[in-house]
Scaffold this motif. Structure first.
Motif, PDB file in Angstrom:
ATOM      1  N   ARG A 120      42.053  73.560  27.518  1.00  0.00           N
ATOM      2  CA  ARG A 120      42.437  72.691  25.778  1.00  0.00           C
ATOM      3  C   ARG A 120      42.124  73.377  25.390  1.00  0.00           C
ATOM      4  NH1 ARG A 120      39.367  67.243  25.964  1.00  0.00           N
ATOM      5  NH2 ARG A 120      40.098  66.613  24.486  1.00  0.00           N
ATOM      6  N   ILE A 133      33.341  66.607  17.262  1.00  0.00           N
ATOM      7  CA  ILE A 133      32.201  67.345  18.198  1.00  0.00           C
ATOM      8  C   ILE A 133      30.418  67.906  17.348  1.00  0.00           C
ATOM      9  CG2 ILE A 133      31.677  69.357  19.481  1.00  0.00           C
ATOM     10  CD1 ILE A 133      34.305  69.381  21.022  1.00  0.00           C
ATOM     11  N   ARG A 148      33.266  72.975  24.367  1.00  0.00           N
ATOM     12  CA  ARG A 148      34.273  73.095  23.974  1.00  0.00           C
ATOM     13  C   ARG A 148      34.533  73.006  22.830  1.00  0.00           C
ATOM     14  NH1 ARG A 148      33.513  66.371  25.126  1.00  0.00           N
ATOM     15  NH2 ARG A 148      31.495  66.752  26.036  1.00  0.00           N
ATOM     16  N   GLU A 203      38.983  67.005  16.198  1.00  0.00           N
ATOM     17  CA  GLU A 203      38.518  66.909  16.951  1.00  0.00           C
ATOM     18  C   GLU A 203      36.578  67.907  17.350  1.00  0.00           C
ATOM     19  OE1 GLU A 203      40.987  65.928  21.175  1.00  0.00           O
ATOM     20  OE2 GLU A 203      41.143  67.747  20.464  1.00  0.00           O
ATOM     21  N   SER A 219      36.500  58.048  16.274  1.00  0.00           N
ATOM     22  CA  SER A 219      36.627  58.938  16.468  1.00  0.00           C
ATOM     23  C   SER A 219      35.981  58.778  18.148  1.00  0.00           C
ATOM     24  CB  SER A 219      34.681  59.635  16.189  1.00  0.00           C
ATOM     25  OG  SER A 219      34.769  60.775  17.172  1.00  0.00           O
ATOM     26  N   SER A 220      37.141  58.965  18.992  1.00  0.00           N
ATOM     27  CA  SER A 220      37.618  59.410  20.393  1.00  0.00           C
ATOM     28  C   SER A 220      36.873  59.951  21.251  1.00  0.00           C
ATOM     29  CB  SER A 220      39.344  59.924  20.588  1.00  0.00           C
ATOM     30  OG  SER A 220      39.173  61.017  20.038  1.00  0.00           O
ATOM     31  N   MET A 221      36.411  60.863  20.736  1.00  0.00           N
ATOM     32  CA  MET A 221      35.483  61.967  20.983  1.00  0.00           C
ATOM     33  C   MET A 221      33.899  61.226  21.550  1.00  0.00           C
ATOM     34  SD  MET A 221      35.801  65.128  21.680  1.00  0.00           S
ATOM     35  CE  MET A 221      37.071  66.435  22.012  1.00  0.00           C
ATOM     36  N   ILE A 234      41.429  73.023  21.026  1.00  0.00           N
ATOM     37  CA  ILE A 234      40.514  71.982  20.308  1.00  0.00           C
ATOM     38  C   ILE A 234      41.172  71.699  19.139  1.00  0.00           C
ATOM     39  CG2 ILE A 234      38.312  71.339  19.854  1.00  0.00           C
ATOM     40  CD1 ILE A 234      38.545  70.533  22.565  1.00  0.00           C
TER      41      ILE A 234
END
Lengths: 229, 229
Positions: free
Chosen positions: B85, B95, B171, B91, A158-160, B87
DNA sequence: TATCTGACAATTGTCAACAACTTTTAGGAT
DNA sequence: ATCCTAAAAGTTGTTGACAATTGTCAGATA
């Protein structure tokens, strides 16, 4: 010889500037200065001085500091300048809690995706840290401990999560009162590590999350106790 | 009359500029444009156009966009510009997980500090949302639901947590695939809310954390199902 | 027709100068 | 000696200009 190396670095610089930007490079540089403590909490970032030091104008430098401000590494006061942020103990405690929550999430996520190879790698870490802990060699323990935590976070894919976690750790470095917090509990810390890995192996999500969470919370407690004296 | 009001707003603007900064005002303005969807994901932020629209030069505007970049609301590509951006679903799921972890932390923290007055206020929220849910009035449910979650987060007295949580929610708005996700489960959602409040009242930290965590996770699942069709 | 080429337009990157504000310093009054 | 005041120095805020890069489009070529 000297010529080729300088040409090479010049080419590297150009290569970097093609993809990245001068602002981005400045930001990384400033972040480095802050996190290594060369720029200390409360210290002002003089635009003229810094821009002449890096050989640029003030524009890109200001953009870099805005970025650092958004990341919580500096505070800006209008017409006064930007200052390396100083994290209060209260804020540090709040960050510890958030870090615990994110680390707990890592444990929960990893439970559903853990492999034998990963468990084997983790046990290698444990053994290595055990050995170092028995020698009370904190200077060697600290980086491996860091690697261990990094490995866990990155393994979630999970890059986030990785990004948020890193951001929190960075901000924690800005707390003056945070000396060699965990210098005391080397063996204790690794005992908690084993609990974490065992929880992962058990396949119980909630148990793993709780084990990971508590590990950071205990680190927070060690911070609190060193704070009180 | 018109004169006084315009004078007043001009004074307000000046007042704002004394404490805050032009860059800060621009950043808030751009953030507003992005979050309301006036600037859509993928769209480019034209520096000349925007700076002339707000009556400033490009300098402060660029600083504002750098800040938004650090906050994850825009992407910048060198020599190409900055773009709102976008998402990806992947992603967004990441989040959601982080949001769940932070919300779970809120539940855990609140358990140790909950008062009768707070529980009373929370029950008011529940009753109000129950009433709206029975009428299937999503337009009224959404803002109250938001208020409810905001109230919980703010009640933890952790400004760091509030800040991080808000950043994540922002986000999440940038995910195109996120239409009226939870339009279906109004009553379901409020049932989960009751579970959360009950858990708080029970005084069991882990139970509250889990209840809060799962509430967001279920919201994530609703997002996933709407994604698949 | 499709593709390549080169000039032109639009846009971003960087800089240096000026304006506005803050801090320091020197001088004078009490 | 202390406090106030005003000039001076230093710093940040903002702007417009120029350089470098990217995107566009008409014309040439196969």
């Amino acid at each position: 010889m000297e010529n080729t190396t300088s040409n090479q670095t010049a080419q590297n610089d150009l290569q970097v500037l093609r993809t990245s930007s001068l602002t981005g490079a400045l930001e990384r540089e400033l972040e480095h200065l802050i996190l290594t403590g060369e720029l200390k909490p409360g210290e002002r970032l003089n635009e003229i001085q810094l821009s002449s030091r890096f050989g640029t104008s003030r524009g890109p430098l200001r953009e870099a500091t805005r970025s650092l401000q958004a990341k919580g590494l500096v505070d800006a006061i209008r017409n006064r300048g930007v200052f390396v942020r100083s994290i209060s103990p209260k804020e540090a405690l709040e960050i510890y809690d958030i870090r615990a929550a994110l680390f707990g999430l890592a444990g929960r996520l990893l439970t559903d995706m853990v492999t034998d190879a990963m468990l084997a790698r983790l046990n290698e870490f444990l053994d290595e840290m055990d050995e170092i802990a028995q020698q009370r060699d904190f200077d060697r323990y600290y980086p491996v401990n860091l690697q261990f935590h990094d490995f866990l976070i990155r393994s979630t894919n999970s890059s986030m999560l990785a990004q948020e976690y890193k951001s929190l750790v960075n901000r924690l470095h800005l707390c003056r009162a945070r000396g060699l917090v965990q210098a005391g509990g080397l063996a204790v810390s690794n005992h908690e590590h084993r609990e974490m890995v065992d929880a992962l192996a058990s396949g119980n999500r909630e148990r793993a999350q709780e084990a990971f969470f508590r590990h950071v919370e205990r680190s927070k407690q060690r911070f609190t106790t060193t704070l009180e004296k």
